[in-house]
Design an enzyme around this catalytic site. Structure first.
Site, PDB file in Angstrom:
ATOM      1  N   LYS A   1      12.124  -8.327  -1.854  1.00 19.94           N
ATOM      2  CA  LYS A   1      10.893  -9.111  -1.721  1.00 19.94           C
ATOM      3  C   LYS A   1      10.986 -10.366  -2.591  1.00 19.94           C
ATOM      4  O   LYS A   1      11.796 -10.435  -3.520  1.00 19.94           O
ATOM      5  CB  LYS A   1       9.692  -8.277  -2.169  1.00 19.94           C
ATOM      6  CG  LYS A   1       9.304  -7.168  -1.191  1.00 19.94           C
ATOM      7  CD  LYS A   1       8.005  -6.505  -1.616  1.00 19.94           C
ATOM      8  CE  LYS A   1       7.652  -5.319  -0.748  1.00 19.94           C
ATOM      9  NZ  LYS A   1       7.289  -5.667   0.626  1.00 19.94           N
TER      10      LYS A   1
ATOM     11  N   ASP B   1       7.680  -0.969  -4.686  1.00 14.43           N
ATOM     12  CA  ASP B   1       8.417  -1.355  -3.484  1.00 14.43           C
ATOM     13  C   ASP B   1       9.051  -2.718  -3.699  1.00 14.43           C
ATOM     14  O   ASP B   1       8.406  -3.752  -3.512  1.00 14.43           O
ATOM     15  CB  ASP B   1       7.458  -1.374  -2.282  1.00 14.43           C
ATOM     16  CG  ASP B   1       8.155  -1.784  -1.001  1.00 14.43           C
ATOM     17  OD1 ASP B   1       9.396  -1.843  -0.980  1.00 14.43           O
ATOM     18  OD2 ASP B   1       7.437  -2.047  -0.008  1.00 14.43           O
TER      19      ASP B   1
ATOM     20  N   ASP C   1      13.061  -2.877   3.628  1.00 15.46           N
ATOM     21  CA  ASP C   1      11.681  -3.035   3.163  1.00 15.46           C
ATOM     22  C   ASP C   1      10.694  -2.291   4.075  1.00 15.46           C
ATOM     23  O   ASP C   1       9.523  -2.143   3.738  1.00 15.46           O
ATOM     24  CB  ASP C   1      11.319  -4.525   3.084  1.00 15.46           C
ATOM     25  CG  ASP C   1      10.121  -4.792   2.202  1.00 15.46           C
ATOM     26  OD1 ASP C   1       9.666  -3.852   1.518  1.00 15.46           O
ATOM     27  OD2 ASP C   1       9.649  -5.943   2.191  1.00 15.46           O
TER      28      ASP C   1
ATOM     29  N   ARG D   1       7.619   3.955   6.618  1.00 16.68           N
ATOM     30  CA  ARG D   1       7.710   4.755   7.845  1.00 16.68           C
ATOM     31  C   ARG D   1       8.863   5.766   7.775  1.00 16.68           C
ATOM     32  O   ARG D   1       8.808   6.799   8.426  1.00 16.68           O
ATOM     33  CB  ARG D   1       7.845   3.823   9.061  1.00 16.68           C
ATOM     34  CG  ARG D   1       9.128   3.068   9.143  1.00 16.68           C
ATOM     35  CD  ARG D   1       9.028   1.842  10.032  1.00 16.68           C
ATOM     36  NE  ARG D   1       8.241   0.771   9.410  1.00 16.68           N
ATOM     37  CZ  ARG D   1       7.983  -0.390   9.987  1.00 16.68           C
ATOM     38  NH1 ARG D   1       8.417  -0.647  11.202  1.00 16.68           N
ATOM     39  NH2 ARG D   1       7.284  -1.316   9.357  1.00 16.68           N
TER      40      ARG D   1
ATOM     41  N   ASP E   1       1.534   0.682  -3.732  1.00 10.78           N
ATOM     42  CA  ASP E   1       2.115   1.144  -2.474  1.00 10.78           C
ATOM     43  C   ASP E   1       2.090   2.675  -2.347  1.00 10.78           C
ATOM     44  O   ASP E   1       2.623   3.229  -1.390  1.00 10.78           O
ATOM     45  CB  ASP E   1       3.549   0.602  -2.352  1.00 10.78           C
ATOM     46  CG  ASP E   1       3.962   0.332  -0.917  1.00 10.78           C
ATOM     47  OD1 ASP E   1       3.083   0.310  -0.040  1.00 10.78           O
ATOM     48  OD2 ASP E   1       5.171   0.153  -0.684  1.00 10.78           O
TER      49      ASP E   1
ATOM     50  N   GLU F   1      10.300   0.795   4.408  1.00 11.34           N
ATOM     51  CA  GLU F   1      10.638   2.100   3.847  1.00 11.34           C
ATOM     52  C   GLU F   1       9.551   3.144   4.063  1.00 11.34           C
ATOM     53  O   GLU F   1       9.828   4.339   4.135  1.00 11.34           O
ATOM     54  CB  GLU F   1      10.926   1.970   2.337  1.00 11.34           C
ATOM     55  CG  GLU F   1       9.698   1.978   1.402  1.00 11.34           C
ATOM     56  CD  GLU F   1       8.767   0.784   1.572  1.00 11.34           C
ATOM     57  OE1 GLU F   1       9.188  -0.198   2.214  1.00 11.34           O
ATOM     58  OE2 GLU F   1       7.633   0.832   1.079  1.00 11.34           O
TER      59      GLU F   1
ATOM     60  N   LYS G   1       1.522   7.935   2.084  1.00  8.12           N
ATOM     61  CA  LYS G   1       2.682   7.192   1.559  1.00  8.12           C
ATOM     62  C   LYS G   1       2.599   7.074   0.038  1.00  8.12           C
ATOM     63  O   LYS G   1       1.624   6.566  -0.496  1.00  8.12           O
ATOM     64  CB  LYS G   1       2.739   5.799   2.191  1.00  8.12           C
ATOM     65  CG  LYS G   1       3.801   4.873   1.604  1.00  8.12           C
ATOM     66  CD  LYS G   1       3.841   3.526   2.341  1.00  8.12           C
ATOM     67  CE  LYS G   1       4.816   2.557   1.676  1.00  8.12           C
ATOM     68  NZ  LYS G   1       4.844   1.235   2.363  1.00  8.12           N
TER      69      LYS G   1
HETATM   70  N1  BES Z   1       4.326  -1.831   1.410  1.00  3.82           N
HETATM   71  C1  BES Z   1       4.733  -2.846   2.315  1.00  3.82           C
HETATM   72  C2  BES Z   1       3.571  -3.372   3.146  1.00  3.82           C
HETATM   73  C3  BES Z   1       2.530  -4.163   2.404  1.00  3.82           C
HETATM   74  C4  BES Z   1       2.559  -5.530   2.394  1.00  3.82           C
HETATM   75  C5  BES Z   1       1.476  -3.509   1.757  1.00  3.82           C
HETATM   76  C6  BES Z   1       1.576  -6.233   1.718  1.00  3.82           C
HETATM   77  C7  BES Z   1       0.507  -4.210   1.089  1.00  3.82           C
HETATM   78  C8  BES Z   1       0.556  -5.577   1.064  1.00  3.82           C
HETATM   79  C9  BES Z   1       5.772  -2.281   3.268  1.00  3.82           C
HETATM   80  O1  BES Z   1       6.667  -1.373   2.722  1.00  3.82           O
HETATM   81  C10 BES Z   1       6.600  -3.437   3.749  1.00  3.82           C
HETATM   82  O2  BES Z   1       7.290  -4.015   2.985  1.00  3.82           O
HETATM   83  N2  BES Z   1       6.496  -3.712   5.049  1.00  3.82           N
HETATM   84  C11 BES Z   1       7.214  -4.766   5.668  1.00  3.82           C
HETATM   85  C12 BES Z   1       7.796  -4.236   6.957  1.00  3.82           C
HETATM   86  C13 BES Z   1       8.738  -5.193   7.644  1.00  3.82           C
HETATM   87  C14 BES Z   1       9.961  -5.431   6.818  1.00  3.82           C
HETATM   88  C15 BES Z   1       9.135  -4.590   8.995  1.00  3.82           C
HETATM   89  C16 BES Z   1       6.242  -5.899   5.942  1.00  3.82           C
HETATM   90  O3  BES Z   1       5.099  -5.637   6.308  1.00  3.82           O
HETATM   91  O4  BES Z   1       6.624  -7.045   5.740  1.00  3.82           O
HETATM   92 ZN    ZN Z   2       6.041  -0.353   1.102  1.00  4.21          ZN
HETATM   93 MN    MN Z   3       8.379  -2.245   1.908  1.00  2.48          MN
END
Ligand code: BES
Ligand code: ZN
Ligand code: MN
Length: 454
Positions: free
Chosen positions: A230, A223, A300, A304, A241, A302, A218
């Site tokens: 966020k 992000d 968010d 996957r 990220d 993104e 990734k």
């Molecule tokens: N990059 C984030 C995940 C993340 C969170 C990495 C904290 C490192 C520290 C990812 O893109 C994300 O935002 N995931 C969301 C998914 C949800 C909206 C289904 C998450 O984990 O909140």
């Molecule tokens: Zn992310």
């Molecule tokens: Mn995200």
């Protein structure tokens, strides 16, 4: 980098109670300087050697030492030629300083290794040091702020490093990826003024006709969450990220530097997840490169989306026979396993065992999450083939299974390094605040283990 000590090795033996494993004791020896004794604990392993060497280096730097000689003889006795390599790795990783834009540079520190003579030890040392160099490279990229590392910047830095090693690098621009039908990748990638890039690195050290293993990482340079914006706290640190992308690049270039006889391809979808006039919206239905449609429930989620298309690319265009994806994918994984252990989802027992073996050699921790059918139902959509956010929690598992849907029946392992890629406070002695380089060494060891027999 650690140099071999050319002077005489010390001839002493001191027995002391130094407290528990990893404790250090510093003794003054007058004009000569100091002796530092570090307790390796009961049954030393490569990992305890790494941690002890890191502890020694950090302690010495704390004491304002300008140089040090580390005596490897005791670990050679227990660990053989791998012992000095582990010491060097631990010491070097602990010396890492993040790229700094300050005017005053850090004081240099010279580090020598004694008692590691002999061809076997030197070979192991050279191999480990090459890997460590690429862990540094990955850490540097991950620590680099988003304003200084756009998808195009990342592509250039990776391609330049690859070029020096004779590794083939292909950078697909937005016209090419659009032509390939990478709709999931573009849903995210088109959200920013900085256009997306698909970075492909190929190391062909193996036999001509062996299909490659694909390492898919990734590469989200920042992000914001997109329209599912966020919070201020959530935005901090999203420069990291792209740690999965940095890890696969580092691992592939370490394979190349060590001339490992294996065929491997790194595929890195590089994007920014931002807000713009054209940003995608929750509710959108998009078509992935595989033909599968996806209902976007959360912009968010993104990672996957871009990984789905990158996995399809790896199968269709690189002819991969195995796929490993690695990503800072979910907060849920951090909640479940914390900062010391990464999550793992897989569809293949053999690849799983190979990965766990590699992780053990690398001194990294991964833990397998379940893949019961109920979890797959959580990412079903009433209007599309899949949706990108679970209807019933279990975020780390469902995110993994989403990507797995694009791997199909090809052996696949997913690694969620959201917790392990970045530490504000080090969890092991050889970490420093910021990027850890998570995944580089494990992926290197995995591919090395799968290498063609000579
Ligand atoms: N990059 C984030 C995940 C993340 C969170 C990495 C904290 C490192 C520290 C990812 O893109 C994300 O935002 N995931 C969301 C998914 C949800 C909206 C289904 C998450 O984990 O909140
Ligand atoms: Zn992310
Ligand atoms: Mn995200």
């Amino acid at each position: 980098m650690v140099k071999l000590w050319q002077g005489e090795s010390a001839q002493w033996r001191i027995e002391l109670e130094t407290g528990g494993e990893g404790t250090a004791l510093s003794l003054h020896t007058g004009a000569q300087g100091r002796v530092l004794i570090v307790n390796l604990g009961g049954e030393p392993t490569a990992e305890t050697a790494r941690r002890a060497a890191a502890k020694a280096v950090k302690t010495l730097r704390g004491l304002e030492a300008a140089s040090a000689v580390l005596d490897a003889a005791p670990v050679v006795k227990v660990l053989g030629p791998e012992g000095p390599a582990a010491l060097a790795q631990g010491a070097e990783l602990a010396c890492y300083r993040q790229p700094s834009w300050k005017e005053e540079p850090d004081k240099p520190f010279a580090f020598y290794l004694a008692g590691a003579e002999g061809p076997e030890a030197e070979t192991a040392l050279r191999e480990a040091q090459a890997v460590t160099r690429w862990v540094y490279f990955a850490r540097d990229l991950v620590n680099c702020p988003a304003n200084l590392l756009t998808p195009q910047d990342m592509a250039q830095r990776m391609a330049e490093a690859a070029g020096k090693l004779g590794v083939e690098a292909e950078i697909l621009d937005e016209t090419q990826t659009r032509a390939l039908g990478m709709g999931a990748f573009h849903a995210v990638g088109d959200s920013a003024a900085h256009p997306p890039r698909l970075i492909v690195l190929r190391w062909r050290g193996g036999k001509e006709d062996t299909p490659p293993i694909a390492l898919v990482g990734k590469g989200v340079c920042c992000d914001t969450g997109g329209y599912c914006l966020k919070t201020a706290a959530g935005l901090k640190g999203t420069r990291g990220d792209m740690a999965g992308g940095a890890a696969v690049c580092g691992a592939l270039l370490a394979l190349a530097e060590n001339r490992v006889p294996v065929n491997a391809a790194a595929v890195i979808p590089a994007v920014e997840n931002r807000l713009s006039r054209d940003s995608f919206l929750p509710g959108d239905v998009i078509r992935s490169m595989s033909g599968k449609t996806i209902q976007v429930n959360n912009t968010d989620a993104e990672g996957r989306l871009i990984l789905a298309d990158a996995v399809t690319y790896a199968l269709q265009k690189e002819g991969a026979s195995r796929v490993v994806d690695i990503a800072t994918l979910t907060g849920a994984c951090v909640a479940a396993l914390g900062f010391t252990t990464a999550g793992l989802v897989t569809n293949d027992e053999g690849l799983f065992l190979a990965l766990m073996n590699a992780a053990k050699r690398a001194g990294e921790q991964y833990w397998r999450l379940p893949d019961f059918p109920e979890y797959k139902q959580m990412i079903e959509s009433p209007v599309a083939d899949l949706c990108n956010q679970s209807s019933d929690g279990c975020g780390a598992i469902t995110a993994g299974l989403f990507i797995g849907a694009f791997a199909g029946t090809t052996p696949w392992v997913h690694l969620d390094i959201a917790g392990t890629a970045w530490v504000d406070r080090p969890r092991w002695e050889y970490q420093v605040p910021g990027a850890t380089g998570a995944g580089v060494t494990t992926l290197y060891q995995l591919c090395r283990g799968l290498a063609d027999a000579p």
